[in-house]
Write a protein that holds these residues in place. Structure first.
Motif, PDB file in Angstrom:
ATOM      1  N   LEU A 148      28.141  -5.727  10.292  1.00  0.00           N
ATOM      2  CA  LEU A 148      27.812  -4.586  11.152  1.00  0.00           C
ATOM      3  C   LEU A 148      28.792  -3.431  10.956  1.00  0.00           C
TER       4      LEU A 148
ATOM      5  N   LEU B 190      27.846  -1.814   7.800  1.00  0.00           N
ATOM      6  CA  LEU B 190      26.629  -1.019   7.986  1.00  0.00           C
ATOM      7  C   LEU B 190      26.952   0.334   8.608  1.00  0.00           C
ATOM      8  N   VAL B 191      27.807   0.338   9.621  1.00  0.00           N
ATOM      9  CA  VAL B 191      28.192   1.601  10.260  1.00  0.00           C
ATOM     10  C   VAL B 191      28.933   2.485   9.252  1.00  0.00           C
TER      11      VAL B 191
ATOM     12  N   ILE C 207      26.336   4.003   6.977  1.00  0.00           N
ATOM     13  CA  ILE C 207      25.628   5.087   7.671  1.00  0.00           C
ATOM     14  C   ILE C 207      26.444   6.365   7.596  1.00  0.00           C
TER      15      ILE C 207
ATOM     16  N   GLN D  45      23.593   6.419  15.401  1.00  0.00           N
ATOM     17  CA  GLN D  45      25.039   6.286  15.395  1.00  0.00           C
ATOM     18  C   GLN D  45      25.571   5.418  16.532  1.00  0.00           C
TER      19      GLN D  45
ATOM     20  N   VAL E  22      24.020   3.196  18.823  1.00  0.00           N
ATOM     21  CA  VAL E  22      23.581   1.794  18.921  1.00  0.00           C
ATOM     22  C   VAL E  22      24.226   0.931  17.837  1.00  0.00           C
ATOM     23  N   PRO E  23      24.209   1.346  16.548  1.00  0.00           N
ATOM     24  CA  PRO E  23      24.908   0.517  15.548  1.00  0.00           C
ATOM     25  C   PRO E  23      26.408   0.389  15.839  1.00  0.00           C
ATOM     26  N   GLY E  24      27.025   1.467  16.321  1.00  0.00           N
ATOM     27  CA  GLY E  24      28.445   1.421  16.654  1.00  0.00           C
ATOM     28  C   GLY E  24      28.749   0.453  17.776  1.00  0.00           C
TER      29      GLY E  24
ATOM     30  N   LEU F 290      26.884  -2.129  18.735  1.00  0.00           N
ATOM     31  CA  LEU F 290      26.629  -3.501  18.267  1.00  0.00           C
ATOM     32  C   LEU F 290      27.791  -4.005  17.415  1.00  0.00           C
ATOM     33  N   ALA F 291      28.274  -3.154  16.516  1.00  0.00           N
ATOM     34  CA  ALA F 291      29.398  -3.550  15.661  1.00  0.00           C
ATOM     35  C   ALA F 291      30.661  -3.777  16.489  1.00  0.00           C
TER      36      ALA F 291
END
Length: 117
Positions: free
Chosen positions: A8, A11-12, A15, A102, A104-106, A108-109
């Motif tokens: 994760l 992934l961030v 991005i 930006q 939501v992925p942040g 989650l990570a």
């Protein structure tokens, strides 16, 4: 859980590398103008500003990547927090889409990193 956190965070970082490319190198292209809803005139006038924003996104990606390489959770926690704050501000001032791209992925990570500790 640690491998989920690392994926994760990676992934961030990816991005934000993508955002760097869009803002620093492709800002004036038709595709990017359509993505951001800008005109050719606005893109030309704001290219320097967009490149500056891209550079800051590059710093976020670099911090996340360093945290992965150094295997130091302090870096991802700090830089993910920066990503989340910047994303919330962007969503409030520019576009709510930034929440999904930006924030939501942040979040989650960050949750995965904290749980993997």
């Amino acid at each position: 859980m640690e491998w989920v956190a690392r994926i994760l965070v990676g992934l961030v970082a990816l991005i934000h590398i993508y955002i760097v490319v869009l803002e620093m190198f492709l800002w004036r292209t038709e595709r990017v103008r359509a993505t951001f809803g800008t005109t050719a005139e606005f893109a030309a006038e704001s290219a320097t500003l967009a490149a500056n924003q891209g550079l800051y996104n590059g710093f976020l990606a670099a911090g996340l990547i360093y945290g992965l390489i150094a295997d130091d959770t302090a870096f991802p926690v700090f830089f993910l927090s920066c990503v989340i704050v910047a994303g919330i501000y962007g969503a409030a001032t520019v576009s709510r889409r930034i929440l999904f791209v930006q924030v939501v992925p942040g979040v989650l990570a960050l949750a995965a990193v904290l749980l993997a500790r």
